[in-house]
Design a protein around this motif. Structure first.
Motif, short mmCIF file in Angstrom:
data_model
loop_
_atom_site.label_atom_id
_atom_site.label_comp_id
_atom_site.label_asym_id
_atom_site.label_seq_id
_atom_site.Cartn_x
_atom_site.Cartn_y
_atom_site.Cartn_z
N ASP A 153 166.30 -132.38 -9.20
CA ASP A 153 165.83 -131.00 -9.13
C ASP A 153 165.71 -130.32 -10.50
O ASP A 153 165.41 -129.12 -10.56
N ILE A 154 165.95 -131.06 -11.57
CA ILE A 154 166.01 -130.47 -12.91
C ILE A 154 164.72 -130.77 -13.67
O ILE A 154 164.20 -131.88 -13.65
N ASP A 155 164.20 -129.76 -14.37
CA ASP A 155 163.01 -129.95 -15.17
C ASP A 155 163.25 -131.01 -16.25
O ASP A 155 164.33 -131.07 -16.86
N LEU A 156 162.22 -131.81 -16.50
CA LEU A 156 162.35 -132.87 -17.50
C LEU A 156 162.67 -132.32 -18.88
O LEU A 156 163.41 -132.94 -19.65
N GLU A 157 162.13 -131.17 -19.21
CA GLU A 157 162.37 -130.60 -20.53
C GLU A 157 163.85 -130.31 -20.75
O GLU A 157 164.37 -130.47 -21.87
N ARG A 158 164.53 -129.89 -19.70
CA ARG A 158 165.97 -129.60 -19.82
C ARG A 158 166.78 -130.88 -19.95
O ARG A 158 167.78 -130.93 -20.68
N LEU A 159 166.36 -131.93 -19.27
CA LEU A 159 167.03 -133.22 -19.43
C LEU A 159 166.79 -133.78 -20.82
O LEU A 159 167.71 -134.32 -21.46
N HIS A 160 165.57 -133.64 -21.29
CA HIS A 160 165.26 -134.11 -22.63
C HIS A 160 166.09 -133.37 -23.67
O HIS A 160 166.57 -133.97 -24.66
N ALA A 161 166.31 -132.09 -23.47
CA ALA A 161 167.14 -131.32 -24.41
C ALA A 161 168.56 -131.87 -24.45
O ALA A 161 169.19 -131.89 -25.52
N LEU A 162 169.07 -132.32 -23.31
CA LEU A 162 170.42 -132.90 -23.29
C LEU A 162 170.47 -134.17 -24.12
O LEU A 162 171.39 -134.36 -24.94
N SER A 163 169.51 -135.09 -23.92
CA SER A 163 169.54 -136.34 -24.68
C SER A 163 169.38 -136.08 -26.17
O SER A 163 170.00 -136.77 -27.00
N ILE A 164 168.58 -135.09 -26.54
CA ILE A 164 168.46 -134.74 -27.96
C ILE A 164 169.80 -134.27 -28.50
O ILE A 164 170.21 -134.63 -29.61
N SER A 165 170.52 -133.48 -27.71
CA SER A 165 171.79 -132.90 -28.19
C SER A 165 172.84 -133.96 -28.46
O SER A 165 173.74 -133.75 -29.28
N VAL A 166 172.77 -135.11 -27.78
CA VAL A 166 173.76 -136.17 -27.99
C VAL A 166 173.20 -137.29 -28.85
O VAL A 166 173.87 -138.32 -29.04
N ASP A 200 160.92 -141.18 -20.33
CA ASP A 200 162.01 -142.11 -20.01
C ASP A 200 162.93 -141.50 -18.95
O ASP A 200 163.42 -142.20 -18.06
N TRP A 201 163.16 -140.20 -19.05
CA TRP A 201 163.94 -139.52 -18.01
C TRP A 201 163.23 -139.60 -16.66
O TRP A 201 163.87 -139.83 -15.63
N GLN A 202 161.93 -139.40 -16.67
CA GLN A 202 161.20 -139.48 -15.41
C GLN A 202 161.33 -140.85 -14.79
O GLN A 202 161.52 -140.97 -13.57
N PHE A 203 161.25 -141.89 -15.60
CA PHE A 203 161.37 -143.25 -15.07
C PHE A 203 162.74 -143.47 -14.42
O PHE A 203 162.82 -143.98 -13.30
N VAL A 204 163.81 -143.09 -15.10
CA VAL A 204 165.14 -143.35 -14.53
C VAL A 204 165.36 -142.52 -13.27
O VAL A 204 166.05 -142.96 -12.35
N ARG A 205 164.76 -141.34 -13.20
CA ARG A 205 164.89 -140.55 -11.97
C ARG A 205 164.15 -141.21 -10.81
O ARG A 205 164.57 -141.10 -9.66
N GLU A 206 163.06 -141.90 -11.12
CA GLU A 206 162.30 -142.56 -10.06
C GLU A 206 163.01 -143.80 -9.51
O GLU A 206 162.80 -144.17 -8.36
N VAL A 207 163.85 -144.42 -10.32
CA VAL A 207 164.51 -145.66 -9.88
C VAL A 207 166.00 -145.46 -9.59
O VAL A 207 166.68 -146.40 -9.18
N GLY A 208 166.52 -144.25 -9.81
CA GLY A 208 167.94 -144.03 -9.59
C GLY A 208 168.24 -142.65 -9.03
O GLY A 208 167.35 -141.89 -8.63
N ILE A 218 174.25 -120.20 -17.23
CA ILE A 218 172.85 -119.82 -17.45
C ILE A 218 171.93 -121.03 -17.25
O ILE A 218 170.83 -121.08 -17.78
N ASP A 219 172.42 -122.00 -16.49
CA ASP A 219 171.63 -123.16 -16.05
C ASP A 219 171.22 -124.10 -17.17
O ASP A 219 170.24 -124.84 -17.04
N ARG A 220 171.97 -124.14 -18.26
CA ARG A 220 171.73 -125.18 -19.26
C ARG A 220 172.34 -126.49 -18.76
O ARG A 220 173.42 -126.49 -18.17
N VAL A 221 171.64 -127.59 -19.01
CA VAL A 221 172.14 -128.91 -18.62
C VAL A 221 173.07 -129.40 -19.73
O VAL A 221 172.63 -129.65 -20.85
N LEU A 222 174.34 -129.57 -19.40
CA LEU A 222 175.33 -129.93 -20.40
C LEU A 222 175.93 -131.32 -20.19
O LEU A 222 176.70 -131.79 -21.04
N ALA A 223 175.59 -131.99 -19.08
CA ALA A 223 176.09 -133.35 -18.85
C ALA A 223 175.28 -133.98 -17.74
O ALA A 223 174.66 -133.28 -16.92
N SER A 224 175.30 -135.31 -17.71
CA SER A 224 174.59 -136.04 -16.67
C SER A 224 175.30 -137.36 -16.39
O SER A 224 176.07 -137.86 -17.22
#
Length: 306
Positions: free
Chosen positions: A32-45, A53-61, A70-76
């Motif tokens: 349910d999370i926008d790809l841009e927010r997931l991408h921001a998480l991977s950049i932060s780490v 790449d996030w879209q692919f893993v969501r499609e298979v997992g 404030i709805d920031r994605v801080l972990a996955s």
């Protein structure tokens, strides 16, 4: 929600919110999370995953994220099921400012609860080793993350038995991957095959080795690659190196001795980092047991997928 993914309401011992460092966090389905927010998480780490790449893993997992007020994605954390009895775990990342505050443990326990009844494999960064060990995972073998600007290896042209894979080869590729990985990954292999260029080596009328290569991260990644000997593995990986001469290429392997890792290094792919393959409930195949009739995985699909 699919595959037992819950929202924390009514599932007993696993609360849907967590108070961390004076603010509350809540869990959400990663789908349910926008790809841009997931991408921001991977950049932060510092991980190389693109939005694609996030879209692919969501499609298979499947998986969860932790959101702040404030709805920031801080972990996955995600899992990738293969049948009803097995899964790999990956994409476990936590914003640097929240590491060691229990968020990773919180999400991992949700993943294990939602995917209960399976055995698991994962590849652990050094920062996450203590977490996985506390959950019962056992370490097995180092994975060497090799990457860099690819350069032609200087090997002779590929043997005539090496050829470009076609759609009709998917069944043989999937069967050979199963022999090496120990579990059928038919659904994943179909998706990888669709996004990849592949080379295979035939012997006695059957597929003896293959290597796939697809866009990923900073460039392209080679994997999975399966063979029974270093020579066969080199034969099917070499065309990918040659095709990406002068461009960024990555390959993750358990092998650090013998002709294959030497070929990888000479191809410009130096060891950039290491992780540790771990399992819960079942051991991993030992790549040192490789033989013409015992193929092993020479290059992982990715660290998350195995």
């Amino acid at each position: 929600m699919e595959d037992g993914v819950g929202d924390g309401v009514g599932d007993g011992a696993l609360p849907g919110s967590l108070t961390v460092d004076a603010f509350d966090m809540r869990v959400a389905d990663i789908a349910d999370i926008d790809l841009e927010r997931l991408h921001a998480l991977s950049i932060s780490v510092g991980w190389p995953h693109r939005a694609e790449d996030w879209q692919f893993v969501r499609e298979v997992g499947h998986g969860f994220v932790a959101l702040d007020e404030i709805d920031r994605v801080l972990a996955s954390a995600m899992w990738f099921p293969h049948g009803d009895d097995f899964a790999t775990i990956g994409m476990v990342m936590t914003s640097p400012r929240l590491q060691a505050l229990g968020v990773g443990d919180w999400l991992m326990k949700r993943v294990l609860s939602a995917s209960a009844g399976r055995t698991y494999r994962l590849n652990a960064t050094r920062a996450a080793l203590a977490l996985y060990r506390s959950l019962g995972f056992i370490g097995h073998r180092t994975v060497f993350q090799c990457q860099g600007e690819a350069r032609r290896s200087g090997h002779a042209a590929p043997a005539p038995a090496v050829r470009r894979l076609e759609a009709a080869d998917l069944a043989a590729v999937t069967a050979l991957d199963e022999r090496a990985f120990g579990i059928s990954r038919a659904g994943l292999m179909a998706r990888l095959f669709d996004q990849s260029v592949g080379y295979g080596l035939d012997r006695d009328g059957a597929l003896a080795a293959f290597a796939l290569c697809r866009p990923f991260g900073r460039g392209h990644v080679v994997g999975p690659a399966v063979a029974g000997t270093d020579e066969d593995a080199i034969a099917v990986v070499q065309p990918h190196v040659d095709e990406h001469d002068g461009r960024f290429l990555r390959l993750d392997t358990h092998l650090d001795e013998g002709p294959f890792p030497l070929f990888v290094a000479r191809s410009g792919l130096r060891i950039h980092d290491t992780v540790l393959s771990m399992s819960l409930g079942a051991p991993l195949t030992d790549p040192s047991t490789r033989a013409p009739d015992r193929p092993v995985t020479y290059a992982l699909a990715t660290q998350a997928l195995g």
